[in-house]
Write a protein that holds these residues in place. Structure first.
Motif, short mmCIF file in Angstrom:
data_model
loop_
_atom_site.label_atom_id
_atom_site.label_comp_id
_atom_site.label_asym_id
_atom_site.label_seq_id
_atom_site.Cartn_x
_atom_site.Cartn_y
_atom_site.Cartn_z
N ALA A 29 0.82 -1.21 0.00
CA ALA A 29 0.00 0.00 0.00
C ALA A 29 0.86 1.26 0.00
O ALA A 29 2.02 1.26 0.42
CB ALA A 29 -0.92 0.00 1.22
N ARG A 30 0.27 2.34 -0.48
CA ARG A 30 0.92 3.65 -0.44
C ARG A 30 0.12 4.57 0.48
O ARG A 30 -1.11 4.52 0.51
CB ARG A 30 1.01 4.26 -1.85
CG ARG A 30 1.83 3.43 -2.81
CD ARG A 30 2.00 4.14 -4.14
NE ARG A 30 2.97 5.22 -4.07
CZ ARG A 30 4.28 5.07 -4.26
NH1 ARG A 30 4.77 3.89 -4.53
NH2 ARG A 30 5.09 6.09 -4.21
N ILE A 31 0.84 5.39 1.23
CA ILE A 31 0.20 6.31 2.16
C ILE A 31 -0.50 7.42 1.37
O ILE A 31 0.09 8.02 0.47
CB ILE A 31 1.23 6.91 3.13
CG1 ILE A 31 1.80 5.81 4.03
CG2 ILE A 31 0.60 8.01 3.99
CD1 ILE A 31 2.96 6.26 4.90
N ALA A 34 -3.46 -2.29 6.29
CA ALA A 34 -2.72 -2.49 5.04
C ALA A 34 -1.24 -2.27 5.32
O ALA A 34 -0.88 -1.32 6.03
CB ALA A 34 -3.20 -1.51 3.97
N THR A 35 -0.39 -3.14 4.81
CA THR A 35 1.06 -2.96 5.00
C THR A 35 1.66 -2.30 3.78
O THR A 35 1.12 -2.37 2.68
CB THR A 35 1.77 -4.30 5.29
OG1 THR A 35 1.61 -5.18 4.17
CG2 THR A 35 1.19 -4.95 6.53
N LEU A 36 2.82 -1.65 3.99
CA LEU A 36 3.39 -0.77 2.98
C LEU A 36 4.48 -1.41 2.14
O LEU A 36 5.11 -0.72 1.33
CB LEU A 36 3.98 0.47 3.67
CG LEU A 36 3.04 1.24 4.62
CD1 LEU A 36 3.77 2.44 5.20
CD2 LEU A 36 1.78 1.67 3.90
N GLY A 37 4.73 -2.72 2.32
CA GLY A 37 5.79 -3.35 1.55
C GLY A 37 7.12 -3.21 2.27
O GLY A 37 7.26 -2.49 3.27
N GLY A 61 20.92 0.82 -5.75
CA GLY A 61 21.58 -0.29 -5.06
C GLY A 61 21.95 -0.05 -3.61
O GLY A 61 22.13 -1.00 -2.86
N ALA A 62 22.11 1.22 -3.17
CA ALA A 62 22.43 1.47 -1.77
C ALA A 62 21.25 1.05 -0.89
O ALA A 62 20.12 1.42 -1.16
CB ALA A 62 22.77 2.95 -1.56
N LYS A 63 21.52 0.28 0.15
CA LYS A 63 20.45 -0.30 0.96
C LYS A 63 20.13 0.48 2.23
O LYS A 63 19.36 0.03 3.07
CB LYS A 63 20.83 -1.74 1.36
CG LYS A 63 21.22 -2.64 0.20
CD LYS A 63 20.08 -2.89 -0.76
CE LYS A 63 20.48 -3.88 -1.85
NZ LYS A 63 19.48 -4.00 -2.89
N VAL A 64 20.72 1.66 2.39
CA VAL A 64 20.58 2.40 3.64
C VAL A 64 19.14 2.83 3.88
O VAL A 64 18.62 2.74 4.99
CB VAL A 64 21.52 3.63 3.66
CG1 VAL A 64 21.37 4.40 4.96
CG2 VAL A 64 22.96 3.18 3.48
N LEU A 65 18.48 3.36 2.84
CA LEU A 65 17.12 3.86 2.97
C LEU A 65 16.24 3.30 1.86
O LEU A 65 16.70 3.03 0.75
CB LEU A 65 17.08 5.39 2.90
CG LEU A 65 17.48 6.17 4.14
CD1 LEU A 65 17.44 7.65 3.84
CD2 LEU A 65 16.56 5.85 5.31
N GLN A 66 14.96 3.17 2.17
CA GLN A 66 13.99 2.70 1.19
C GLN A 66 13.64 3.85 0.24
O GLN A 66 13.53 5.00 0.65
CB GLN A 66 12.76 2.20 1.94
CG GLN A 66 11.88 1.26 1.16
CD GLN A 66 10.62 1.95 0.70
OE1 GLN A 66 10.43 3.14 0.93
NE2 GLN A 66 9.75 1.21 0.04
N VAL A 67 13.51 3.54 -1.06
CA VAL A 67 13.36 4.57 -2.08
C VAL A 67 12.15 5.48 -1.80
O VAL A 67 12.25 6.70 -1.89
CB VAL A 67 13.23 3.93 -3.48
CG1 VAL A 67 12.91 5.00 -4.53
CG2 VAL A 67 14.50 3.20 -3.86
#
Length: 424
Positions: free
Chosen positions: A118-120, A153-156, A214-220
């Motif tokens: 889901a999207r907020i 609803a979850t956000l992925g 590719g950087a995994k620090v933050l979600q896009v």
């Protein structure tokens, strides 16, 4: 006094000792007089366990179909964050902090109806602002909200980052601190290049490129939200001692600030090198060169939820046929080839060639806008190392280069060095 949203990921709340450590971080900000909301993820590994249970039920019950109701999937998977928020609230209360846990639907964080991803759509910050006025810390379960059908609803994956930034925007927070298992954003992956440096500041645009490349620090999606709403976001380590010098510094705590490029006085030409492994290259030979052919190729791929990345189309010599090359995640290559086979007669192409095991290495920096020769420097450096380039895409602030997978680490180190990122 400031208003701060603090987010703690799964590794930060992996067990009771770490939850106590998180409570110490929160108490430090409360004792400094700040208004604080906390967003938490599920304990490390818990979401995977819950997902596994859901996926295992059809088999355990002997169901003919492996599919399940996404609404019930959300009801199960969202419980991980509910446990963490309650435990952290109890820990804070035991330390004398006025705290209360809240689920996403209680705020409410409103989402669309896409259960599982889901999207907020909206957050009314008045509820939380009222709690701030009462001197209470709100401990909020991340990764979840309330869908139009009145269900959770979850956000992925990575949705707790998105929850935190969205809440920070809703309450007009001065800062959103994302606590994780690393102490900031680095010029590249320190596991590949030990000389990688932690950046003190990085622009929203650069961070968005790094997260998507590719950087995994933050979600896009969290970076997108932060950029749209101009939420100043700090990436910090939850494993540093909460009482260490500088940890309570409001203006310049240890970590990396993600902010407007106007805040960055000295802009580097290149800020970082990102990479993504497991890319696959697909080439279509002698494609009919006519209007609409690209849509007839990439439309069906999109409908199959296959993410196409780099696209290169050769110039048609005779005006009749061309070659087209693009990349997809290696895990999607079989599905992509099946889709292409179905549209082969409609599109009109002679052959399909594919190869997995590719990597995409990207050079990122807002300074590229005003400096010439950045791409040429990368190409020469890779040529000197005998690294063959398969495809290239560019934007204002990034250059992405497709190479053979075994050369990934050498390419990252080479580019990191040639742009001087290994120097203080």
């Amino acid at each position: 006094m400031a208003r701060i949203v603090m987010k703690f990921g799964g590794t930060s709340v992996a067990d009771l000792d770490r939850i106590h450590n998180v409570a110490r971080h929160v108490k430090r900000e409360v004792d400094a007089g700040h208004e604080v909301a906390v967003v938490v993820s599920a304990m490390s590994g818990k979401t995977n366990e819950l997902v596994g249970w859901v996926q295992g039920i059809p088999k355990a019950t002997g169901a003919k179909s492996p599919f399940f109701d996404a609404r019930e999937y959300d009801a199960v998977v969202a419980s991980g964050e509910q446990v963490t928020s309650g435990l952290l609230a109890i820990a804070l209360q035991s330390m004398g902090v006025n705290a209360r846990s809240w689920q996403g639907w209680q705020i409410p964080i409103r989402t669309d109806n896409a259960h599982g991803a889901a999207r907020i759509t909206d957050i009314d910050g008045s509820f939380l602002i009222k709690r701030f006025g009462e001197g209470q810390v709100a401990v909020i379960a991340g990764f979840q909200g309330l869908a139009p059908d009145n269900r959770i609803a979850t956000l992925g994956r990575g949705g707790s980052d998105t929850s935190a930034v969205a809440i920070a925007a809703a309450v007009k927070a001065d800062r959103c601190d994302i606590y994780t298992d690393v102490d900031g954003v680095y010029t590249t992956d320190p596991r590949i290049e030990p000389k990688a440096r932690r950046l003190s500041k990085i622009s929203f645009e650069e961070m968005l490129e790094m997260a998507s490349l590719g950087a995994k620090v933050l979600q896009v999606r969290s970076v997108e939200l932060a950029m749209v709403h101009r939420v100043r976001t700090f990436v910090r380590s939850s494993f540093e001692d909460p009482d260490a010098p500088g940890m309570g510094d409001l203006l310049n705590p240890p970590g990396t600030l993600i902010c407007d490029e106007d805040e960055i006085v000295e802009q580097q030409v290149v800020s970082g090198i990102a990479y993504a492994k497991d890319e696959a290259q697909i080439s279509l030979r002698r494609v009919a060169d006519r209007p609409g052919v690209a849509a007839s190729i990439f439309g069906p791929l999109a409908e199959a939820n296959i993410n196409v990345d780099m696209i290169v189309q050769n110039i048609s010599e005779d005006g009749k046929f061309t070659d087209m090359t693009f990349t997809v995640p290696s895990g999607d290559i079989d599905k992509a080839l099946a889709v292409l086979e179905k549209v082969r007669q409609t599109v009109g192409f002679d052959a399909v060639q594919s190869e997995a095991g590719m990597s995409k290495v990207s050079v990122i920096g807002i300074g590229m806008r005003s400096h010439a020769g950045v791409a040429a420097t990368a190409f020469k450096a890779l040529a000197d190392r005998a690294i063959n380039i398969r495809a290239i895409t560019t934007s204002e602030i990034k250059i992405s280069i497709l190479i053979d997978g075994p050369y990934t680490e050498l390419a990252v180190r080479t580019l990191h060095s040639v742009y001087g990122l290994d120097k203080q």
